[in-house]
Scaffold this motif. Structure first.
Motif, short mmCIF file in Angstrom:
data_model
loop_
_atom_site.label_atom_id
_atom_site.label_comp_id
_atom_site.label_asym_id
_atom_site.label_seq_id
_atom_site.Cartn_x
_atom_site.Cartn_y
_atom_site.Cartn_z
N ILE A 146 60.47 -53.54 -4.99
CA ILE A 146 59.27 -53.30 -4.18
C ILE A 146 58.19 -54.30 -4.58
O ILE A 146 57.55 -54.94 -3.75
CB ILE A 146 58.72 -51.87 -4.43
N TYR A 147 58.05 -54.42 -5.88
CA TYR A 147 57.06 -55.31 -6.42
C TYR A 147 57.29 -56.74 -5.96
O TYR A 147 56.37 -57.44 -5.52
CB TYR A 147 57.13 -55.22 -7.94
N GLU A 148 58.55 -57.18 -6.06
CA GLU A 148 58.89 -58.55 -5.69
C GLU A 148 58.68 -58.78 -4.20
O GLU A 148 58.17 -59.83 -3.78
CB GLU A 148 60.36 -58.85 -6.09
N ILE A 149 59.05 -57.79 -3.40
CA ILE A 149 58.88 -57.89 -1.95
C ILE A 149 57.39 -58.03 -1.59
O ILE A 149 57.01 -58.90 -0.81
CB ILE A 149 59.48 -56.65 -1.24
N MET A 150 56.56 -57.19 -2.19
CA MET A 150 55.14 -57.22 -1.84
C MET A 150 54.46 -58.49 -2.35
O MET A 150 53.56 -59.03 -1.70
CB MET A 150 54.43 -55.96 -2.37
N THR A 151 54.92 -58.98 -3.50
CA THR A 151 54.37 -60.23 -4.04
C THR A 151 54.70 -61.40 -3.11
O THR A 151 53.85 -62.23 -2.79
CB THR A 151 54.96 -60.51 -5.44
N LEU A 152 55.96 -61.45 -2.66
CA LEU A 152 56.39 -62.50 -1.75
C LEU A 152 55.66 -62.40 -0.42
O LEU A 152 55.27 -63.41 0.16
CB LEU A 152 57.89 -62.38 -1.48
N LEU A 153 55.51 -61.18 0.05
CA LEU A 153 54.82 -60.97 1.32
C LEU A 153 53.41 -61.53 1.24
O LEU A 153 52.94 -62.23 2.15
CB LEU A 153 54.77 -59.46 1.61
N SER A 154 52.79 -61.24 0.13
CA SER A 154 51.44 -61.73 -0.12
C SER A 154 51.42 -63.26 -0.10
O SER A 154 50.58 -63.89 0.54
CB SER A 154 50.98 -61.17 -1.47
N TYR A 155 52.40 -63.87 -0.79
CA TYR A 155 52.46 -65.32 -0.87
C TYR A 155 52.72 -65.98 0.49
O TYR A 155 52.08 -66.95 0.86
CB TYR A 155 53.55 -65.71 -1.87
N PHE A 156 53.67 -65.43 1.23
CA PHE A 156 54.01 -66.05 2.52
C PHE A 156 52.95 -65.79 3.57
O PHE A 156 52.79 -66.60 4.50
CB PHE A 156 55.39 -65.61 2.98
#
Lengths: 191, 191
Positions: A146-156
């Motif tokens: 979840i953490y990784e998904i939300m971090t990536l979402l933020s970045y992209f």
């Protein structure tokens, strides 16, 4: 209109102004025009432009959360089909997410950052626990995903690169699915 | 002062203004005061406030890159001690990184975003290739780690959470170190 409803309506309209024009190009005049109120009314509800900003950031994250949770309702429990759907919602949210970034990055936001970060993490936890419930596995198993998904979402969202996002999300979702599948296999062997 | 030197000096000073006060609270007057020029001189070098912003973003990423590369020179080849050092540099860069986020998130920056994203990715590639060279392993092996590190750095700079960053970076660095160590073991077995 009741006061809370009116206040929420104004927040929504101010939020739209910020998303459209960015913080640096949004004025009190824009807020008033969008919410159809005069400056006196606006500043009856809010102490300052900064308070409006803080409320809009909070509103933006709540809106993302409710959009994600609404989408989940359309899927069967345990269906892995939610992954591409959640990704699409996240990526479509990019222009709004960019406003959220803009706000949180501002030196003017400094004193609110820590508090909002706690709220954001609580939102990730709620989302993670909902997915854990759906996939019938412990939250601890999926927390990092979840953490990784939300971090990536933020970045992209920041960079607006959908192609690169698709590659990275695909990688995470494969890992995520494998983790759940493996966990279930191990658990069934232990029963 | 030669024109390029003068221009670079002005960019550096404008960048400092942006980092300190945020985009929305920085005016032409601030730029002029910081760089000790008048508005005519300022707009001799730049067409608009937007062009200053674009130059400052580019400058900020170049500055981060040169700080990281300078730090690498202090370490022996193959030393894993670079990890905590690079992390510290990245986290110390947070206030500047937040300005970069603020700029890139702005609707006014829309037309420059894609181009800057390419530059940022080229910077990640240069960093990754330098580390591959140092650790004597293929860039393909470490590319995803570089990517994950820079994504996390971006995220934690946004929120300013050093504690949570330390946990996540620790996790990645362990994986990264294992990948390199395992690769070397396998390669030595094949020789």
């Amino acid at each position: 209109m009741k006061q809370t409803i009116k206040k929420n309506y104004i927040i929504e309209k101010c939020y739209e102004c910020f998303v459209k024009n960015g913080i640096e190009n949004t004025t009190t005049r824009d807020f008033c025009a969008a919410a159809d109120v005069n400056a006196n009314t606006l500043y009856y509800y809010f102490d300052s432009k900064n308070e409006i900003l803080v409320e809009c950031v909070n509103y933006g994250y709540m809106q993302l959360e409710s959009t994600l949770f609404d989408a989940l309702k359309e899927f069967d429990k345990s269906s892995f089909d939610i992954f591409p759907r959640l990704t699409k919602i996240g990526l479509d949210y990019a222009p709004k997410m960019r406003f959220l970034h803009q706000a949180v990055s501002s030196p003017a936001y400094e004193e609110y950052r820590e508090d909002q970060f706690k709220k954001v993490n609580a939102f990730y936890d709620r989302l993670g626990m909902e997915l854990a419930e759906r996939f019938d596995c412990p939250y601890e198993l999926i927390k990092d995903y979840i953490y990784e998904i939300m971090t990536l979402l933020s970045y992209f969202s920041l960079w607006g690169s959908r192609d690169m996002a698709a590659i990275q999300f695909n990688r995470i979702f494969i890992d995520f699915k494998n983790a759940i599948t493996n966990y279930r296999e191990i658990r069934s062997l232990m029963e």
